[in-house]
Scaffold this motif. Structure first.
Motif, short mmCIF file in Angstrom:
data_model
loop_
_atom_site.label_atom_id
_atom_site.label_comp_id
_atom_site.label_asym_id
_atom_site.label_seq_id
_atom_site.Cartn_x
_atom_site.Cartn_y
_atom_site.Cartn_z
N ASP A 181 -17.49 -45.94 4.69
CA ASP A 181 -16.99 -44.72 5.27
C ASP A 181 -16.65 -43.62 3.91
OD1 ASP A 181 -16.34 -42.27 6.42
OD2 ASP A 181 -14.30 -43.04 6.79
N PHE A 182 -17.86 -43.11 3.37
CA PHE A 182 -17.95 -42.15 2.28
C PHE A 182 -17.14 -40.88 2.39
CE2 PHE A 182 -21.41 -44.98 1.65
CZ PHE A 182 -21.23 -45.72 0.47
N ASP A 183 -16.26 -40.49 1.48
CA ASP A 183 -15.57 -39.35 1.60
C ASP A 183 -15.27 -38.59 0.37
OD1 ASP A 183 -14.02 -37.20 2.88
OD2 ASP A 183 -12.27 -38.49 3.52
N TYR A 184 -14.93 -37.51 0.32
CA TYR A 184 -14.58 -36.41 -1.11
C TYR A 184 -13.10 -36.74 -1.34
CZ TYR A 184 -19.27 -34.18 0.39
OH TYR A 184 -20.23 -33.74 0.42
N ASP A 185 -12.81 -38.00 -1.55
CA ASP A 185 -11.52 -38.31 -1.87
C ASP A 185 -11.33 -38.37 -3.47
OD1 ASP A 185 -12.83 -40.51 -2.43
OD2 ASP A 185 -12.09 -41.60 -0.80
N GLN A 186 -10.29 -38.82 -3.92
CA GLN A 186 -9.97 -38.87 -5.44
C GLN A 186 -10.88 -39.90 -6.23
OE1 GLN A 186 -7.68 -36.76 -6.81
NE2 GLN A 186 -8.73 -37.32 -8.62
N PRO A 187 -11.20 -40.93 -5.61
CA PRO A 187 -12.18 -41.77 -6.46
C PRO A 187 -13.58 -41.04 -6.50
CG PRO A 187 -11.14 -43.32 -5.01
CD PRO A 187 -10.54 -41.64 -4.62
N TYR A 188 -13.87 -40.29 -5.58
CA TYR A 188 -15.34 -39.45 -5.83
C TYR A 188 -15.28 -38.47 -6.68
CZ TYR A 188 -19.00 -36.23 -4.64
OH TYR A 188 -19.90 -35.35 -4.72
N GLU A 189 -13.97 -37.50 -6.55
CA GLU A 189 -13.58 -36.54 -7.61
C GLU A 189 -13.69 -36.90 -9.11
OE1 GLU A 189 -10.61 -34.10 -7.19
OE2 GLU A 189 -10.81 -33.79 -4.97
N ASN A 190 -13.17 -38.02 -9.10
CA ASN A 190 -13.31 -38.99 -10.62
C ASN A 190 -14.64 -39.15 -10.98
OD1 ASN A 190 -10.44 -38.65 -10.58
ND2 ASN A 190 -10.22 -40.93 -9.96
N LEU A 191 -15.36 -39.59 -10.10
CA LEU A 191 -16.84 -39.97 -10.38
C LEU A 191 -17.75 -38.51 -10.65
CD1 LEU A 191 -19.23 -41.89 -10.69
CD2 LEU A 191 -19.47 -41.75 -8.02
N GLY A 192 -17.55 -37.71 -9.67
CA GLY A 192 -18.09 -36.29 -9.90
C GLY A 192 -17.92 -35.82 -11.34
N ASN A 193 -16.50 -35.59 -11.75
CA ASN A 193 -16.23 -35.26 -12.73
C ASN A 193 -16.75 -35.79 -13.94
OD1 ASN A 193 -14.40 -33.26 -11.55
ND2 ASN A 193 -12.72 -34.48 -11.80
N GLU A 194 -17.08 -36.95 -13.95
CA GLU A 194 -17.65 -37.68 -15.09
C GLU A 194 -18.92 -37.58 -15.02
OE1 GLU A 194 -17.35 -39.71 -18.72
OE2 GLU A 194 -15.79 -39.31 -17.58
N ILE A 195 -19.61 -37.45 -14.07
CA ILE A 195 -21.11 -37.29 -13.89
C ILE A 195 -21.54 -35.99 -14.30
CG2 ILE A 195 -23.17 -36.65 -12.07
CD1 ILE A 195 -22.98 -39.63 -12.71
N ILE A 196 -20.80 -34.92 -14.16
CA ILE A 196 -21.14 -33.54 -14.76
C ILE A 196 -21.13 -33.26 -16.19
CG2 ILE A 196 -21.14 -32.51 -12.26
CD1 ILE A 196 -18.16 -31.12 -13.37
N LYS A 197 -20.45 -34.28 -16.77
CA LYS A 197 -20.34 -34.24 -18.34
C LYS A 197 -21.86 -34.69 -19.06
CE LYS A 197 -15.43 -35.71 -18.80
NZ LYS A 197 -14.57 -36.75 -19.03
N ILE A 198 -22.54 -35.13 -18.05
CA ILE A 198 -24.06 -35.37 -18.46
C ILE A 198 -24.93 -34.15 -18.67
CG2 ILE A 198 -26.05 -36.69 -18.20
CD1 ILE A 198 -24.41 -38.68 -16.76
#
Length: 433
Positions: free
Chosen positions: A29-46
């Protein structure tokens, strides 16, 4: 893509944390929660992903890849993470498209279509069918499709949309990003054109390109912008939340040298992706300066001086002295000497203080010799400083590089403050040339 071993280690950890956090009650059950935010914040550093990142698309790509690879949560290894990131990058690129933001610009006068870079300006006097044809070609649409969406704009949003002069801005990006940024892109583009006009045209050709009353009469007020694209699902309308009026003639913009200089300014200050503090400082000053242009004399004086203050006197005392000492050493105003400009800035700052602290209305005396009044001169000086942003950044970046360091989010602003402090100290000490 360039991903360091340290980055990859972090991404592996964040991907796996998100996977395990998303498995609830026996299913994902994928959600826009804190683990997702952490992943997204790291991804956009690329950098290859940041340029065309879209949060919803990224969420969907990751969800799709995880569910294809597993029924129950497990740890991904480095190769799998790199594979997913590459799939994300390719799909983000596949989903970008050209969008054309169309902005009505009441009162702007030009005698011909002006096209340069990703911009096109259409005069109000152009026949309706020709306008639609120009917009269709610019946005890569068939004439009938462009006509359909523009007629929809007229019927449902802005009845006289096609009667106005139109500024067309082409942007290649994710549709959600364009929809979110379109109004700000439109506003800042108009502000950039206006700032350039005051810096380069206003005094040079006074009277030739001066303000005009109204070109389009008996029309409904401009109320919306339109966003066109080849794919109809990408199209939108947005209600205007700023005054799009351009109060001067634009024929000068048909000249290649002006187009080149304006594009350089727009790319450096408006379109740049970096959010360093110096750029933010200049952007805020640009907005304040342009907002001043539509105010009465008292408020216009206050806002124009504040725009200059924000660039030259941050956290400093002796603001009047610093303004009158520094700005004349940074810019040149035609037929105005540095001492004259210094005197003008002093006069306006004193009037600004009387308005703020004593409530005295500001009046500007006009010369019988048809010289520009003091507020007009100050506007030109501030606009000239704003327009010099690309050169300032280049100079400061070279200075920082000379120390063996790379510019950071803070260092350009610190270098700018040191630079203007040195100018002020030289003036105070009498070390002027």
């Amino acid at each position: 893509m360039t991903i360091t071993p340290k980055q990859l280690k972090t991404l592996i950890s964040l991907f796996n944390a998100y996977i395990f956090a998303s498995f609830k009650d026996g299913e994902f059950d994928f959600d826009y929660d804190q683990p997702y935010e952490n992943l997204g914040n790291e991804i956009i550093k690329i950098s290859e992903i940041k340029a065309y990142y879209d949060d919803d698309l990224f969420h969907w790509f990751v969800e799709n890849q995880v569910t294809q690879r597993m029924d129950n949560p497990r740890n991904l290894d480095g190769n799998e993470v790199l594979e997913i990131i590459e799939i994300v990058r390719k799909n983000l690129l596949l989903n970008i498209a050209n969008h054309v933001i169309i902005v009505p610009i009441p009162k702007a006068e030009l005698s011909e279509v002006i096209a340069f870079g990703n911009y096109m300006i259409i005069p109000h006097v152009i026949a309706r069918k020709k306008k639609i044809n120009l917009i269709a070609k610019f946005s890569g649409k068939k004439y009938a499709d462009a006509e359909s969406i523009l007629e929809h704009t007229e019927k449902s949003r802005s009845p006289d949309f096609l009667k106005y002069p139109l500024l067309c801005i082409k942007e290649k990006q994710q549709s959600t990003n364009i929809h979110f940024k379109a109004l700000n892109i439109s506003r800042l583009t108009i502000y950039a054109i206006t700032t350039y006009y005051y810096a380069q045209i206003f005094l040079e050709n006074y009277g030739l390109y001066s303000s005009i009353a109204s070109l389009v009469k008996t029309t409904y007020p401009a109320s919306h912008i339109a966003i066109l694209a080849k794919d109809n699902w990408r199209q939108r309308h947005k209600p205007l939340n700023f005054d799009p009026v351009i109060r001067f003639k634009l024929n000068w913009l048909s000249e290649k040298n002006h187009q080149r200089k304006l594009l350089k300014f727009i790319r450096a200050l408006i379109l740049a992706e970096n959010t360093d503090k110096l750029r933010v400082l200049f952007l805020n000053s640009l907005i304040l300066f342009n907002e001043a242009l539509i105010q009465n004399t008292s408020i216009a004086t206050l806002m124009t001086m504040t725009s200059a203050e924000s660039l030259l006197t941050q956290t400093k005392n002796e603001k009047r002295l610093r303004l009158s000492a520094i700005l004349p050493r940074l810019v040149k105003v035609k037929n105005v000497t540095a001492p004259q400009l210094s005197e003008t800035l002093t006069e306006l700052y004193l009037k600004r203080n009387e308005f703020v602290h004593a409530g005295k209305t500001i009046t500007i005396m006009y010369s019988d010799k048809k010289e520009k009044d003091s507020l007009e001169v100050a506007k030109v000086a501030v606009a000239t400083l704003l327009l010099d942003y690309p050169t300032i950044v280049q100079k400061l970046t070279k200075s920082i590089a000379g120390t063996g360091k790379q510019p950071t989010k803070d260092s350009l602003l610190v270098a700018w403050q040191n630079y203007i402090d040195n100018i002020f100290e030289d003036v105070i000490k009498g070390n002027t040339k």
